[in-house]
Design a protein around this motif. Structure first.
Motif, PDB file in Angstrom:
ATOM      1  N   LEU A 102      -6.691  23.276   9.939  1.00  0.00           N
ATOM      2  CA  LEU A 102      -5.515  24.143   9.799  1.00  0.00           C
ATOM      3  C   LEU A 102      -5.832  25.572  10.224  1.00  0.00           C
ATOM      4  O   LEU A 102      -5.113  26.173  11.040  1.00  0.00           O
ATOM      5  N   ALA A 103      -6.926  26.117   9.677  1.00  0.00           N
ATOM      6  CA  ALA A 103      -7.305  27.492  10.019  1.00  0.00           C
ATOM      7  C   ALA A 103      -7.624  27.582  11.512  1.00  0.00           C
ATOM      8  O   ALA A 103      -7.275  28.571  12.162  1.00  0.00           O
ATOM      9  N   GLY A 104      -8.252  26.509  12.049  1.00  0.00           N
ATOM     10  CA  GLY A 104      -8.586  26.480  13.472  1.00  0.00           C
ATOM     11  C   GLY A 104      -7.329  26.568  14.341  1.00  0.00           C
ATOM     12  O   GLY A 104      -7.300  27.300  15.338  1.00  0.00           O
ATOM     13  N   ILE A 105      -6.300  25.832  13.944  1.00  0.00           N
ATOM     14  CA  ILE A 105      -5.042  25.847  14.715  1.00  0.00           C
ATOM     15  C   ILE A 105      -4.440  27.253  14.719  1.00  0.00           C
ATOM     16  O   ILE A 105      -4.038  27.777  15.759  1.00  0.00           O
ATOM     17  N   ILE A 106      -4.405  27.869  13.531  1.00  0.00           N
ATOM     18  CA  ILE A 106      -3.784  29.205  13.446  1.00  0.00           C
ATOM     19  C   ILE A 106      -4.615  30.235  14.227  1.00  0.00           C
ATOM     20  O   ILE A 106      -4.063  31.079  14.939  1.00  0.00           O
ATOM     21  N   VAL A 107      -5.945  30.136  14.116  1.00  0.00           N
ATOM     22  CA  VAL A 107      -6.807  31.065  14.872  1.00  0.00           C
ATOM     23  C   VAL A 107      -6.547  30.911  16.377  1.00  0.00           C
ATOM     24  O   VAL A 107      -6.430  31.898  17.113  1.00  0.00           O
ATOM     25  N   GLU A 108      -6.415  29.662  16.818  1.00  0.00           N
ATOM     26  CA  GLU A 108      -6.167  29.399  18.241  1.00  0.00           C
ATOM     27  C   GLU A 108      -4.812  29.973  18.665  1.00  0.00           C
ATOM     28  O   GLU A 108      -4.697  30.610  19.715  1.00  0.00           O
ATOM     29  N   LEU A 109      -3.794  29.755  17.813  1.00  0.00           N
ATOM     30  CA  LEU A 109      -2.457  30.265  18.144  1.00  0.00           C
ATOM     31  C   LEU A 109      -2.444  31.795  18.178  1.00  0.00           C
ATOM     32  O   LEU A 109      -1.793  32.393  19.045  1.00  0.00           O
ATOM     33  N   VAL A 110      -3.185  32.413  17.253  1.00  0.00           N
ATOM     34  CA  VAL A 110      -3.278  33.879  17.249  1.00  0.00           C
ATOM     35  C   VAL A 110      -3.943  34.353  18.552  1.00  0.00           C
ATOM     36  O   VAL A 110      -3.480  35.294  19.189  1.00  0.00           O
ATOM     37  N   GLY A 111      -5.013  33.650  18.964  1.00  0.00           N
ATOM     38  CA  GLY A 111      -5.710  34.004  20.208  1.00  0.00           C
ATOM     39  C   GLY A 111      -4.783  33.896  21.413  1.00  0.00           C
ATOM     40  O   GLY A 111      -4.751  34.790  22.265  1.00  0.00           O
ATOM     41  N   LEU A 112      -4.017  32.800  21.464  1.00  0.00           N
ATOM     42  CA  LEU A 112      -3.091  32.605  22.590  1.00  0.00           C
ATOM     43  C   LEU A 112      -2.025  33.697  22.627  1.00  0.00           C
ATOM     44  O   LEU A 112      -1.666  34.200  23.689  1.00  0.00           O
ATOM     45  N   GLN A 113      -1.546  34.043  21.423  1.00  0.00           N
ATOM     46  CA  GLN A 113      -0.504  35.073  21.348  1.00  0.00           C
ATOM     47  C   GLN A 113      -1.060  36.433  21.774  1.00  0.00           C
ATOM     48  O   GLN A 113      -0.381  37.203  22.451  1.00  0.00           O
ATOM     49  N   GLU A 114      -2.313  36.700  21.376  1.00  0.00           N
ATOM     50  CA  GLU A 114      -2.946  37.968  21.773  1.00  0.00           C
ATOM     51  C   GLU A 114      -3.123  38.022  23.289  1.00  0.00           C
ATOM     52  O   GLU A 114      -2.925  39.069  23.908  1.00  0.00           O
ATOM     53  N   GLU A 115      -3.483  36.865  23.877  1.00  0.00           N
ATOM     54  CA  GLU A 115      -3.614  36.803  25.338  1.00  0.00           C
ATOM     55  C   GLU A 115      -2.292  37.111  26.006  1.00  0.00           C
ATOM     56  O   GLU A 115      -2.218  37.844  26.993  1.00  0.00           O
ATOM     57  N   LYS A 116      -1.227  36.531  25.444  1.00  0.00           N
ATOM     58  CA  LYS A 116       0.110  36.747  26.014  1.00  0.00           C
ATOM     59  C   LYS A 116       0.489  38.223  25.931  1.00  0.00           C
ATOM     60  O   LYS A 116       1.046  38.784  26.875  1.00  0.00           O
ATOM     61  N   GLY A 123      -1.381  40.092  28.576  1.00  0.00           N
ATOM     62  CA  GLY A 123      -1.175  39.681  29.965  1.00  0.00           C
ATOM     63  C   GLY A 123       0.263  39.711  30.413  1.00  0.00           C
ATOM     64  O   GLY A 123       0.766  40.751  30.839  1.00  0.00           O
ATOM     65  N   GLU A 124       0.950  38.592  30.239  1.00  0.00           N
ATOM     66  CA  GLU A 124       2.275  38.422  30.855  1.00  0.00           C
ATOM     67  C   GLU A 124       3.375  39.324  30.267  1.00  0.00           C
ATOM     68  O   GLU A 124       4.379  39.572  30.917  1.00  0.00           O
ATOM     69  N   LEU A 125       3.150  39.815  29.036  1.00  0.00           N
ATOM     70  CA  LEU A 125       4.205  40.585  28.377  1.00  0.00           C
ATOM     71  C   LEU A 125       4.046  42.067  28.709  1.00  0.00           C
ATOM     72  O   LEU A 125       3.024  42.669  28.411  1.00  0.00           O
ATOM     73  N   SER A 126       5.071  42.654  29.339  1.00  0.00           N
ATOM     74  CA  SER A 126       4.958  44.073  29.723  1.00  0.00           C
ATOM     75  C   SER A 126       5.075  44.959  28.484  1.00  0.00           C
ATOM     76  O   SER A 126       5.586  44.549  27.450  1.00  0.00           O
ATOM     77  N   ALA A 127       4.612  46.201  28.627  1.00  0.00           N
ATOM     78  CA  ALA A 127       4.615  47.137  27.497  1.00  0.00           C
ATOM     79  C   ALA A 127       6.030  47.442  27.024  1.00  0.00           C
ATOM     80  O   ALA A 127       6.250  47.775  25.862  1.00  0.00           O
ATOM     81  N   SER A 128       6.994  47.329  27.937  1.00  0.00           N
ATOM     82  CA  SER A 128       8.372  47.684  27.570  1.00  0.00           C
ATOM     83  C   SER A 128       9.213  46.473  27.162  1.00  0.00           C
ATOM     84  O   SER A 128      10.407  46.605  26.929  1.00  0.00           O
ATOM     85  N   ASP A 129       8.573  45.298  27.106  1.00  0.00           N
ATOM     86  CA  ASP A 129       9.323  44.086  26.744  1.00  0.00           C
ATOM     87  C   ASP A 129       9.900  44.233  25.338  1.00  0.00           C
ATOM     88  O   ASP A 129       9.158  44.577  24.402  1.00  0.00           O
ATOM     89  N   PRO A 130      11.207  44.006  25.167  1.00  0.00           N
ATOM     90  CA  PRO A 130      11.808  44.201  23.832  1.00  0.00           C
ATOM     91  C   PRO A 130      11.295  43.235  22.767  1.00  0.00           C
ATOM     92  O   PRO A 130      11.478  43.464  21.574  1.00  0.00           O
ATOM     93  N   ARG A 131      10.631  42.146  23.200  1.00  0.00           N
ATOM     94  CA  ARG A 131      10.111  41.173  22.213  1.00  0.00           C
ATOM     95  C   ARG A 131       8.782  41.621  21.614  1.00  0.00           C
ATOM     96  O   ARG A 131       8.347  41.095  20.582  1.00  0.00           O
ATOM     97  N   ARG A 132       8.128  42.568  22.290  1.00  0.00           N
ATOM     98  CA  ARG A 132       6.761  42.951  21.895  1.00  0.00           C
ATOM     99  C   ARG A 132       6.626  43.345  20.421  1.00  0.00           C
ATOM    100  O   ARG A 132       5.728  42.854  19.736  1.00  0.00           O
ATOM    101  N   PRO A 133       7.496  44.251  19.884  1.00  0.00           N
ATOM    102  CA  PRO A 133       7.298  44.641  18.478  1.00  0.00           C
ATOM    103  C   PRO A 133       7.372  43.467  17.509  1.00  0.00           C
ATOM    104  O   PRO A 133       6.678  43.466  16.481  1.00  0.00           O
ATOM    105  N   TYR A 134       8.167  42.455  17.845  1.00  0.00           N
ATOM    106  CA  TYR A 134       8.320  41.314  16.934  1.00  0.00           C
ATOM    107  C   TYR A 134       7.093  40.387  17.012  1.00  0.00           C
ATOM    108  O   TYR A 134       6.657  39.843  16.012  1.00  0.00           O
ATOM    109  N   TYR A 135       6.567  40.251  18.232  1.00  0.00           N
ATOM    110  CA  TYR A 135       5.323  39.481  18.380  1.00  0.00           C
ATOM    111  C   TYR A 135       4.182  40.172  17.631  1.00  0.00           C
ATOM    112  O   TYR A 135       3.378  39.530  16.960  1.00  0.00           O
TER     113      TYR A 135
END
Lengths: 221, 213
Positions: B37-51, B54-66
């Motif tokens: 369980l902890a492994g899955i969440i750690v992996e998902l956090v890592g993927l989200q941090e990568e996103k 990378g692909e998410l621009s600084a001005s993307d309106p979704r950024r503060p919620y992520y």
């Protein structure tokens, strides 16, 4: 600092409650949010969407949505709950984070209750429900204190929410633990013991097996 | 009244990690580490941090919620791990002397516990036992292996437990006999009596028959 079982602050219960899914009506446009918690959206003005409460409150803070109150938080529904709570001896089944979600919404999305009078009524009903349930809990544990008969029956607390349990945890676990230790049947089965001061191995007193300890000390002599 | 129901769009792992944290906070013993369980969440956090990087621009309106969600997830993971470390600090001797409890730790946690015990023993030796006169009949210094004698015979406590699946007849210890436990029941019982229900998920990988509240 040592570990104390069940030491959970109220703020953490609110943190858990913020994962509750609620319905919002956004006033902004946002593409789908691919979150760890799940996928939410896309968001378009005036189209209701289901989102976690923490996200709804973040949008609300920026005045980007209104939150549709859960049906159980309406004045009529709460009045019914209060009546049922007063009428029945058992605890009514409530959503797991009933009190935390209500508190968060009253504090951070008060305008979504319609008018100040409604919000005030909701607050009053919630306080009444809490009081009635608390009185029932006190009655349950008073019976535990009076005698061992039915100890099991009154410790079945079906319907209580986690935060309510947390409020009585210290008192309840302490007194039930003491009752368990004082049970004559158990005492008869155990060997002579000596109690050490609490704190040597955590909160609970450690019990020393006298004979084994004496034998070891004899060997060392 | 509408009661909480499962939402198909919601990742249940987050709720399960929250429950694992509550279980750990309420249980007097250390519980098995929720590796998967902890492994899955750690992996998902890592993927989200990568996103985010990378692909998410600084001005993307979704950024503060992520970012907000990432903060919540990091806090939850930290709280879970810190609770385990605090338990290890408090019960290090007990855990290391019990093969069953020791098997519940990760390799890193075992290393931490052993280091902690060594540190405490060295401190006690330097400040107390090392200064005792040899052959003093009034002083008996126990070896670490003798500490087992001092361990609580019933290192147990009363916990509140919610039954999540019909469990049949269970001896709750606090009563003269056993009781039939049904889904939704909440009982106050000795941890040792409900521990098998709490750990029942391990065998078949399904949800546990009970959780602590």
């Amino acid at each position: 600092m040592s570990f104390v079982p069940g030491d959970i602050p109220t703020a953490e219960y609110e943190f858990f409650a913020e994962n509750t899914i609620v319905m919002i009506v956004p006033n902004l446009t946002l593409p789908v949010l691919e979150m760890i918690h799940g996928n939410f959206g896309p968001f378009r003005p005036l189209i209701p969407e289901r989102v976690p409460l923490w996200f709804a409150l973040a949008l609300k803070k920026r005045q980007r949505c209104s939150i549709q109150l859960p049906s159980w938080l309406g004045v009529d529904e709460l009045t019914k709950t209060l009546e049922a709570e007063r009428r029945n001896e058992r605890f009514e089944d409530l959503p797991q984070h009933f009190f935390e979600v209500a508190h968060l919404l009253l504090e951070l999305a008060r305008d979504d209750f319609g008018d100040a009078r409604t919000a005030h009524s909701v607050e009053g009903l919630l306080a009444d429900i809490e009081d009635v349930r608390h009185a029932k809990m006190r009655a349950q544990f008073a019976r535990v204190e009076l005698g061992a008969h039915g100890l099991l029956g009154v410790t079945r607390l079906r319907g209580l929410t986690p935060i309510e349990i947390n409020r009585i945890r210290t008192f309840a676990t302490g007194s039930l633990g003491m009752l368990k230790r004082l049970r004559p049947a158990e005492d008869a089965q155990t060997q002579p013991t000596q109690t050490l001061p609490a704190g040597l191995y955590g909160q609970q007193p450690a019990f020393v097996d006298d004979r084994a300890l004496q034998a070891t000390l004899q060997r060392r002599r | 009244m509408e009661i909480d129901g499962a939402d198909p769009n919601v990742n249940d792992d987050v709720g399960r990690l929250m429950q694992a944290y509550v279980n750990e906070k309420c249980a007097p013993h250390i519980l098995p580490y929720e590796q998967q369980l902890a492994g899955i969440i750690v992996e998902l956090v890592g993927l989200q941090e990568e996103k985010m990087g990378g692909e998410l621009s600084a001005s993307d309106p979704r950024r503060p919620y992520y970012e907000l969600e990432l903060e919540r997830m990091r806090w939850l993971l930290r709280a879970y791990l810190r609770t385990r470390l605090l338990k290890i600090n408090t019960h290090a001797f007990t855990i290391l002397l019990s093969p069953e409890l020791k098997s519940r730790l990760t390799a890193a946690e075992v290393e931490y516990a052993e280091g902690y015990v060594t540190l405490v023993e060295e401190h006690v030796k330097a400040s107390v036992t090392g200064r005792l006169k040899a052959g003093d009949d009034n002083c008996h210094v126990l070896a670490p292996s003798d500490l087992a004698l001092l361990l609580p015979r019933q290192h147990d406590g009363v916990v509140f437990c919610r039954i999540d699946a019909d469990a049949g007849q269970v001896d709750l210890g606090l009563s003269a006999g056993s009781a039939e436990l049904r889904r939704g029941d909440i009982v106050a019982s000795s941890f040792s009596d409900v521990e098998p229900l709490l750990l029942s998920a391990g065998a078949d990988g399904g949800p546990a028959m009970a959780t602590l509240v």
